[in-house]
Scaffold this active site. Structure first.
Site, PDB file in Angstrom:
ATOM      1  N   SER A  60     -24.545 -46.766   8.177  1.00 44.92           N
ATOM      2  CA  SER A  60     -24.201 -45.810   7.510  1.00 44.92           C
ATOM      3  C   SER A  60     -23.668 -44.940   8.653  1.00 44.92           C
ATOM      4  CB  SER A  60     -25.163 -45.021   6.677  1.00 44.92           C
ATOM      5  OG  SER A  60     -24.645 -43.856   6.046  1.00 44.92           O
ATOM      6  N   LYS A  68     -22.594 -50.647   5.976  1.00 38.44           N
ATOM      7  CA  LYS A  68     -22.705 -49.741   4.646  1.00 38.44           C
ATOM      8  C   LYS A  68     -21.609 -48.700   4.874  1.00 38.44           C
ATOM      9  CE  LYS A  68     -24.136 -46.440   2.321  1.00 38.44           C
ATOM     10  NZ  LYS A  68     -23.553 -44.979   2.261  1.00 38.44           N
ATOM     11  N   ASP A  94     -13.777 -47.544  19.099  1.00 37.17           N
ATOM     12  CA  ASP A  94     -12.388 -47.234  18.981  1.00 37.17           C
ATOM     13  C   ASP A  94     -11.862 -46.464  19.825  1.00 37.17           C
ATOM     14  OD1 ASP A  94     -12.681 -49.355  17.170  1.00 37.17           O
ATOM     15  OD2 ASP A  94     -12.157 -48.071  15.399  1.00 37.17           O
TER      16      ASP A  94
END
Length: 555
Positions: free
Chosen positions: A405, A430, A416
């Site tokens: 999460s 999740k 990224d």
């Protein structure tokens, strides 16, 4: 109303404080969504005024025994109408309400296997022990007020006909029906009664308390730890002390839950503790005033030239605590500080705005995360602000299959944006956002309302974050083996890039190397790899430069 990044029902019990507030970057969203919900929920106040007799066709021959529970049909109709309205408007998928309600009512069979409800020729027929006790007209599919009233009426009818059901509290009945309704949805949507909702709010938002972690024992309430700067610390309470009385009442017979409840209360309210110090000295009487306490989620310490920071969850105080910890370590270590280790292993998630803000502490520019769902206000984009509390020092993030999460949002944002190196095993995957909505009984309904996407665009749900440096390809990996694999992967990536420019695709052998099995617990090798990366700048640059392209190959 709040939003959450909560985990599945079958995750470990430590997945508390998992609700996402709409403060900070989400404040405009809360305002708009609250207004829209109020427009939709305005009708629910009238649901109880709708006479249940309008839906009752026949109840002839039923046993009109007294209801032994605290059930109130009017209150129940308001509760279920509100819940059904939330599901209809907010849930990530457009679902048909009638089958959900039937599933919820049929869940009452777990309390009385003689209870049954079936849909026949436009009616809901209620039976107890094989005997028809009444029926209700089936409302229009999207009439949440009417479905709430029918649900309340069916329960009322069942209570008057079943001695097994009448022995249960109203909250037991609410929980069974809502669990049955939500069971058809995803595993992250859930219902919490008033007591459970209060504990959930305390975990994520804080509570009035003294700032001590305690454990009930035969001797009284044992103090396990004391939070710095708390009322308990200011009065000299220390780990190992035994609280033998609270406001003059003995504590020896209290359960763990009772002990916590007695120590908590309204902020600024007073209490008196009678304490047997661990030193064996005479009993002391302490007079304290409760303060607002938010559970600690950040631990930090210096380890050689590294700043090691562990985040166990994301509640409303996480970003502030993290920034304080980083500033303190910077002041303590100065130029000696070589880099940061951000340990997110076993972190089950938490508040979305806190995940965004934590990532923003390290990332200077670029997308952090985006969310997308059915509701118009679920389409949100979060971008980094031009600052970096870490002063661009090297960063390694540790993850495992228990990282879920909000923890995955942070890891993906750092990966990224090429801000650091992710080390460990594949994360949980999740990738959905939940909204937490208050109900008329002071309970909460948690509904999935959006999916979140990493900065590069992929959805984390069911995929997780692939580490840049994998430590789970063997049961007991050595540091040398992991570094050798990293070196080999870097070389293969370089060859793949060269081929890619001419062939337009990615060699299969390179794609295969990105597989990184899930592992439920971290390995000592994780920290060893982190130390090596942060003390070997050449190795760190190699891992951080190649990592995003390598990770992307798995997606």
């Amino acid at each position: 109303m709040a939003f959450r990044l909560g985990n599945r029902r079958n995750l470990p019990p430590q997945d508390v404080a998992e609700t996402m507030q709409t403060d900070g970057p989400c404040a405009p969203l809360r305002t708009r969504l609250s207004q829209r919900l109020q427009q939709g929920l305005g009708r629910t106040a009238r649901a109880g005024a709708i006479s249940l007799a309008l839906f009752l066709v026949a109840a002839a021959g039923m046993d009109q025994r007294a209801i032994g529970s605290d059930y109130n049909a009017y209150q129940a109709s308001r509760l279920f109408a509100a819940g059904y309205n939330d599901i209809s408007k907010i849930y990530i998928e457009d679902v048909a309400l009638p089958p959900l309600v039937l599933d919820g009512l049929r869940a009452l069979r777990s309390l009385d296997d003689g209870f049954a409800v079936a849909r026949r020729d436009g009616e809901l027929v209620v039976q107890v022990d094989g005997h028809r006790v009444g029926s209700y007209h089936v409302p229009a599919p999207r009439d949440t007020d009417a479905w709430g009233a029918v649900t309340a009426g069916v329960i009322d009818l069942a209570l008057r006909s079943s001695s097994d059901l009448s022995g249960h509290s109203a909250e037991d009945l609410y929980a069974r029906v809502f669990d049955g309704v939500l069971d058809r949805l995803d595993g992250y949507s859930r219902y919490a009664g008033a007591d459970a909702a209060q504990q959930n709010r305390a975990s994520r938002d804080g509570f009035g308390g003294i700032g001590a972690r305690v454990q009930a024992s035969k001797q009284g309430i044992e103090v396990l730890s004391v939070r710095s700067g708390s009322p308990a610390a200011s009065m000299g309470l220390t780990a190992g002390d035994i609280i033998v009385a609270i406001d003059g009442s003995p504590t020896t017979a209290l359960s763990q839950r009772q002990a916590i409840d007695r120590l908590r209360g309204q902020v600024d309210s007073r209490l008196t503790l009678t304490v047997n110090p661990k030193t064996g000295s005479s009993t002391r009487t302490l007079r304290l005033r409760r303060a607002h306490i938010v559970p600690q989620t950040v631990k930090a310490h210096a380890e050689g030239r590294l700043a090691v920071i562990e985040i166990s969850g994301f509640n409303q105080d996480t970003t502030h605590s993290l920034e304080q910890a980083i500033n303190a370590l910077n002041a303590e270590m100065g130029e000696h500080l070589a880099g940061y280790v951000l340990d997110l292993r076993g972190n089950p998630g938490g508040l979305l705005d806190q995940a965004v803000d934590v990532a923003d502490l390290f990332v200077r520019h670029g997308r952090l995360v985006s969310t997308h769902g059915r509701h118009p206000d679920s389409h949100q984009y979060f971008t980094a602000r031009p600052d970096d509390v870490g002063d661009d020092r090297p960063l390694v993030v540790l993850v495992d299959s228990g990282s879920a999460s909000a923890a995955e949002i942070v890891a993906a944002a750092i990966q990224d944006n090429r801000r650091g190196v992710i080390v460990g095993s594949l994360t949980y995957g999740k990738g959905t956002v939940q909204t937490v909505l208050r109900l008329p009984n002071r309970g909460e309904l948690t509904l999935t309302w959006a999916r979140f996407h990493a900065p590069s665009g992929y959805a984390l749900s069911g995929r997780g974050v692939t580490p840049d440096v994998c430590t789970s390809r063997s049961p007991d990996p050595t540091l040398d083996a992991v570094l050798a694999e990293l070196s080999d992967l870097t070389q293969r990536r370089s060859r793949a890039d060269a081929q890619l420019s001419g062939r337009g695709d990615l060699p299969n052998d390179t794609a295969a190397t990105v597989d990184c099995p899930s592992r439920p617990a971290g390995s000592p090798t994780d920290m060893a790899v982190a130390r090596r990366l942060l003390t070997d700048r050449t190795l760190y640059r190699s891992a951080s430069a190649d990592a995003p392209a390598i990770a992307q190959a798995a997606r």
